[in-house]
Design a protein around this motif. Structure first.
Motif, mmCIF file in Angstrom:
data_model
loop_
_atom_site.group_PDB
_atom_site.id
_atom_site.type_symbol
_atom_site.label_atom_id
_atom_site.label_comp_id
_atom_site.label_asym_id
_atom_site.label_seq_id
_atom_site.Cartn_x
_atom_site.Cartn_y
_atom_site.Cartn_z
ATOM 1 N N SER A 1 -15.266 -0.308 2.576
ATOM 2 C CA SER A 1 -14.909 -1.350 1.599
ATOM 3 C C SER A 1 -15.462 -2.730 1.931
ATOM 4 O O SER A 1 -15.518 -3.598 1.047
ATOM 5 N N PRO B 1 -12.852 0.809 -2.335
ATOM 6 C CA PRO B 1 -12.031 2.013 -2.077
ATOM 7 C C PRO B 1 -10.673 1.671 -1.455
ATOM 8 O O PRO B 1 -9.690 2.352 -1.712
ATOM 9 N N GLU B 2 -10.616 0.610 -0.657
ATOM 10 C CA GLU B 2 -9.341 0.242 -0.041
ATOM 11 C C GLU B 2 -8.273 -0.011 -1.095
ATOM 12 O O GLU B 2 -7.099 0.325 -0.891
ATOM 13 N N TRP B 3 -8.675 -0.597 -2.231
ATOM 14 C CA TRP B 3 -7.679 -0.983 -3.244
ATOM 15 C C TRP B 3 -7.075 0.214 -3.975
ATOM 16 O O TRP B 3 -6.056 0.076 -4.654
ATOM 17 N N ARG B 4 -7.680 1.410 -3.823
ATOM 18 C CA ARG B 4 -7.043 2.603 -4.414
ATOM 19 C C ARG B 4 -5.685 2.883 -3.793
ATOM 20 O O ARG B 4 -4.877 3.604 -4.340
ATOM 21 N N TYR B 5 -5.454 2.313 -2.607
ATOM 22 C CA TYR B 5 -4.181 2.523 -1.909
ATOM 23 C C TYR B 5 -3.151 1.450 -2.244
ATOM 24 O O TYR B 5 -2.031 1.502 -1.749
ATOM 25 N N ARG C 1 -10.820 -5.974 -5.253
ATOM 26 C CA ARG C 1 -10.100 -4.976 -6.065
ATOM 27 C C ARG C 1 -10.983 -3.813 -6.488
ATOM 28 O O ARG C 1 -10.474 -2.780 -6.913
ATOM 29 N N TRP D 1 -1.795 5.632 2.472
ATOM 30 C CA TRP D 1 -2.462 4.676 3.368
ATOM 31 C C TRP D 1 -1.795 4.664 4.736
ATOM 32 O O TRP D 1 -2.441 4.787 5.772
ATOM 33 N N SER E 1 -0.398 -0.089 -4.218
ATOM 34 C CA SER E 1 0.551 0.422 -5.204
ATOM 35 C C SER E 1 1.263 -0.691 -5.961
ATOM 36 O O SER E 1 1.806 -0.473 -7.035
ATOM 37 N N LYS F 1 0.843 -1.181 0.000
ATOM 38 C CA LYS F 1 0.000 0.000 0.000
ATOM 39 C C LYS F 1 0.885 1.240 0.000
ATOM 40 O O LYS F 1 2.029 1.197 0.464
#
Lengths: 182, 182
Positions: free
Chosen positions: A110, A166-170, A163, A94, A172, A90
């Motif tokens: 999420s 919203p959690e998955w936006r972090y 995926r 995050w 990387s 992440k």
């Protein structure tokens, strides 16, 4: 130390790699097989070695834990001949969040735990932490999943749903390694 | 890795040990001085070496963080010639609690953050995590404090108040090392 595990990708091991997919960031070097070693292992000559350890849970509440404990299976079931290793990192945005902000994104927004519950007891899961191992590790987390071949479509759906959160936006960096046990 | 620090007790270093007190569990071997090294250091020939790393915060909320950031000083102030190194471990009953239970004990019940705020900006603090370093470490946390000599009574009070909290019932090992910089 029994909480530490090394995942070794190379030519040996009981788990045959059936596919490797770079979801975000750099891929891992190619490998044919994976073995999971309890403890630290230098694994010279292997294509890659990823280390992580099981730890106390960071987000789950007592109510959620009670539900999880009642439903979640152990790893190592004889009929769970399919596995996946999903290393992720992440980003700093995050890790710079406070606990209440991370929890809110993780579950209230999420539904990470709620989504996972939908695939129990089919999918066994063991989470390993790498971020605080004290040396530079390529990932923050390694998640190991095991399931029966017939549950592969359900597992595909689990990954797709996670995926899309919203959690998955972090996230990387993420690689998805699918495996079958001989 | 800039988040990892090694605290080395022996005959060398800018910090002279003025007292060592075993609060709970075994003491550390005797040493005269301490040096703090950024990164991992083997420290052969020293009396002891303790490693820990700074990490994301585990309990603080955004509101609390805003208050802390506004008030907390950095380590390394020229007039902060007194220091304390306080290694602690918590027992399994702590680590088996869920996040909401640990947070409740930590702050709502024990006021760990509220108590600490009462000693800002006098007492600088840096928390290092050891529990997930991947090898067997003798402690779960190392906290490093720095303050001016005139603030020693305030620092004594801070430790007394923290040790009287419900959170401290989970502390299974604790050593208090007081230091002065030459």
């Amino acid at each position: 130390m029994s909480r530490l595990f090394t995942f070794i990708g190379g030519n040996d091991g009981p788990w045959r790699i059936t596919s490797t997919r770079a979801i975000a960031g750099d891929p891992l070097p190619p490998a044919l097989r994976v073995r999971v070693s309890a403890g630290d292992e230098s694994a010279s000559g292997s294509a890659w070695a990823l280390r992580g350890l099981t730890s106390n849970e960071r987000y789950v509440t007592r109510l959620e834990k009670t539900g999880l404990v009642a439903a979640q299976p152990p790893v190592g079931r004889p009929d769970a001949t399919c596995a996946a290793l999903v290393p992720i990192s992440k980003d700093d945005s995050w890790w710079n969040l406070t606990q209440d902000e991370r929890r809110h994104i993780f579950e209230e927004s999420s539904g990470h735990i709620r989504i996972g519950m939908d695939y129990l007891p089919a999918v066994a899961r063991r989470l390993h932490h790498c971020r605080d191992l004290g040396r530079t590790e390529p990932y923050d987390f390694l998640t190991w999943f095991e399931f029966a071949p017939a549950d592969t479509p359900a597992f595909d759906e689990l990954l797709t749903r996670l995926r899309a959160t919203p959690e998955w936006r972090y996230v990387s960096r993420e690689v998805e390694i699918r495996l079958q046990r001989d």
